[in-house]
Design an enzyme around this catalytic site. Structure first.
Site, short mmCIF file in Angstrom:
data_model
loop_
_atom_site.label_atom_id
_atom_site.label_comp_id
_atom_site.label_asym_id
_atom_site.label_seq_id
_atom_site.Cartn_x
_atom_site.Cartn_y
_atom_site.Cartn_z
N GLU A 114 50.21 52.92 43.83
CA GLU A 114 48.84 52.41 44.00
C GLU A 114 48.69 51.60 45.27
O GLU A 114 47.59 51.20 45.64
CB GLU A 114 48.44 51.59 42.77
CG GLU A 114 49.04 50.19 42.66
CD GLU A 114 50.46 50.15 42.08
OE1 GLU A 114 51.12 51.21 42.03
OE2 GLU A 114 50.89 49.06 41.68
N CYS A 173 57.61 50.73 39.05
CA CYS A 173 58.32 49.50 39.44
C CYS A 173 59.12 48.95 38.26
O CYS A 173 60.05 49.59 37.82
CB CYS A 173 57.36 48.47 40.04
SG CYS A 173 58.24 47.17 40.94
N HIS A 232 55.41 51.34 44.45
CA HIS A 232 54.06 51.19 43.92
C HIS A 232 53.16 52.28 44.51
O HIS A 232 52.66 52.11 45.61
CB HIS A 232 53.49 49.82 44.28
CG HIS A 232 54.11 48.69 43.52
ND1 HIS A 232 53.62 48.27 42.30
CD2 HIS A 232 55.19 47.93 43.78
CE1 HIS A 232 54.37 47.28 41.85
NE2 HIS A 232 55.33 47.04 42.72
#
Lengths: 264, 221
Positions: free
Chosen positions: B186, B82, B184
């Site tokens: 995650e 990001c 992202h």
């Protein structure tokens, strides 16, 4: 089929909603007669595996002082579920928000506290960014209903407390103050499984530059499609998923024929 | 990859807890730091970031940045995520021009209007190339994005996957042992975890002297 290339590949989202009290998933009517429905982490993991795009948790823990210690379930969920997690209920200050985000929440749902203190939206957005701040609006139809004159009032406490605020005006104000997303629940439709309030969604989606999440009334696949047709960016549903009327996967397969949907 | 020691560079801004949770979930031993000596000694660096470009840029300026460059010259791998991804490029136009780390060629500019900004949600990453990071990836995978700016004018040979929102932009870029994602991983479900797991495996293999076919390319700046 249009031949033009859409300017974005952004998908519409399918969001299961879980009510949580004292760290357990619960089900009840108007927050009463709550029955234990299991562990939030397990429920969230199951929905994520089915392809949920996000999970919304509504923390309805009765005693505010218990919330801090009960954030362990947020932590455990964030350790095992790797999609966006939104947690609403009981966020009354920047510090409440900070604790939830540190525990692993990605977004904060703000409802009653924003009505009481609209400045809170701005403070949360300035501190954590608008993408973290979801304004949750419970809207109830005003009588008498005329097609053009129809309006909705913001209510709190599961519909029991009127606020006098016009829902569409409140949405505009909330966005101006920093809300990055609107979770819009029709209190008239909520729990009925008779379909979303499409008129409300259409009006809200037309005025909102930020995503509107449709909530309240989902009973069939067609209801979900109708809600997306209003322009809503996402559909939230609880009963149809909890009662296993449809799996998230089945919903996405159906909606994916008409809308850009992430097939996980 | 179980046991890979990953160093998450904490530039002091934003919530990096969920990235750390994901790396630990994949079995990595994670250290969170901005200490130059620790960065310098690492073989597997992760540079996260949320929010704006300039605050983490200023935190990194000086010793942490020099430590990153030295570790990269020594054969470390680096994954930017990001804002951490945007920091890898030459510059950003967010709030005036700010120089980046210039580890990848290109500039960061605002996405054009006509689509909702910020770009928040799940979007498809296509034109995916063969790369150790993208083992098992397809052109139908979606990832979770939260941003308004994105890299531009990146030479096509380094673009590993593209996304469309207002314009087509490089969602994944990699050159040598340096790579990054605008999304992202995650928060991107199974596809995101696979990418992170691929990164840990790649970094672990390179640290162990197993050449994944990318180490010959200099990490020069």
């Amino acid at each position: 089929m249009r031949a033009t290339i859409e300017p974005t590949g952004l998908t519409r989202r399918i969001i299961p909603c879980l009510d949580v009290a004292a760290g357990r998933v619960v089900k009840g009517v108007q927050f009463r007669n709550l029955t234990d429905q299991g562990d939030p982490t397990e429920a969230a993991a199951r929905y994520a595996a089915e392809g949920a795009d996000e999970i919304v948790f509504l923390d309805i823990t009765a005693a505010p002082e218990r919330r801090d210690t009960d954030l362990d379930w947020v932590r455990r969920t964030a350790e095992q579920v790797f999609i966006p997690l939104s947690v609403g209920g009981g966020v009354r200050s920047v510090d409440d928000g900070r604790k939830l985000l540190l525990a692993g929440a990605d977004k904060l749902g703000i409802n009653t506290a924003a009505v009481a203190e609209p400045e809170l939206l701005t403070r949360l957005a300035e501190r954590f960014g608008s993408q973290c701040v979801v304004l949750s609006v419970d809207a109830k139809r005003r009588e008498p209903a005329g097609a053009e004159a129809q309006s909705w009032e913001v209510v709190t406490h599961g519909g029991r407390t009127p606020t006098g605020l016009d829902a569409l005006e409140w949405i505009e104000e909330g966005i101006e103050r920093g809300a990055g997303e609107i979770l819009l629940t029709s209190i008239d439709s909520d729990g009925t499984q008779a379909g979303y309030d499409l008129q409300l969604l259409r009006r809200a989606s037309a005025l909102s530059p930020v995503p509107v999440i449709a909530s309240g009334g989902a009973g069939t696949l067609e209801h979900l499609a109708d809600a997306l047709e209003t322009g809503a960016a996402a559909v939230l549903a609880a009963s149809i998923f909890h009662q296993e009327t449809y799996s998230v996967g089945a919903v996405k397969e159906y909606l994916g024929r008409r809308y850009p949907i992430r097939i996980a | 990859m179980t046991g890979t020691e990953a160093t998450v560079i904490d530039a002091g801004v934003g919530n990096i807890g969920n990235l750390v949770r994901a790396l630990r979930h994949l079995g990595a031993k994670v250290e969170i730091t901005c200490d130059p000596a620790t960065i310098r000694a690492s073989r597997c660096l992760v540079l996260p970031g949320v929010g704006a470009f300039r605050p983490p840029r200023e935190v990194l300026r000086g010793a942490p940045e020099e430590a990153m460059r030295a570790a990269l010259d020594d054969g470390a791998t680096l994954l930017g995520i990001c804002i951490g991804y945007q920091l890898l490029f030459d510059s950003s136009e967010e709030f005036g021009t700010t120089d980046g780390l210039a580890l990848l060629p290109g500039g960061v500019t605002e996405l054009p209007g006509g689509v909702p900004l910020p770009h928040i949600g799940w979007n498809r990453v296509f034109a995916v190339k063969d790369h150790p990071l993208l083992e098992g990836a397809t052109n139908d995978d979606h990832y979770y994005f939260v941003h308004s700016f994105a890299p531009q004018d990146v030479p096509e040979e380094w673009v590993l996957g593209r996304c469309r929102h207002g314009r087509s932009f490089p969602a994944i870029t990699g050159r040598g042992r340096i790579a990054g994602t605008q999304f992202h991983p995650e928060k991107s479900g199974a596809a995101g975890l696979r990418l992170l797991s691929n990164y840990l495996t790649w970094a672990g293999d390179l640290a162990a002297g197993i050449d994944g076919g990318t180490s010959a390319t200099a990490s020069g700046h």
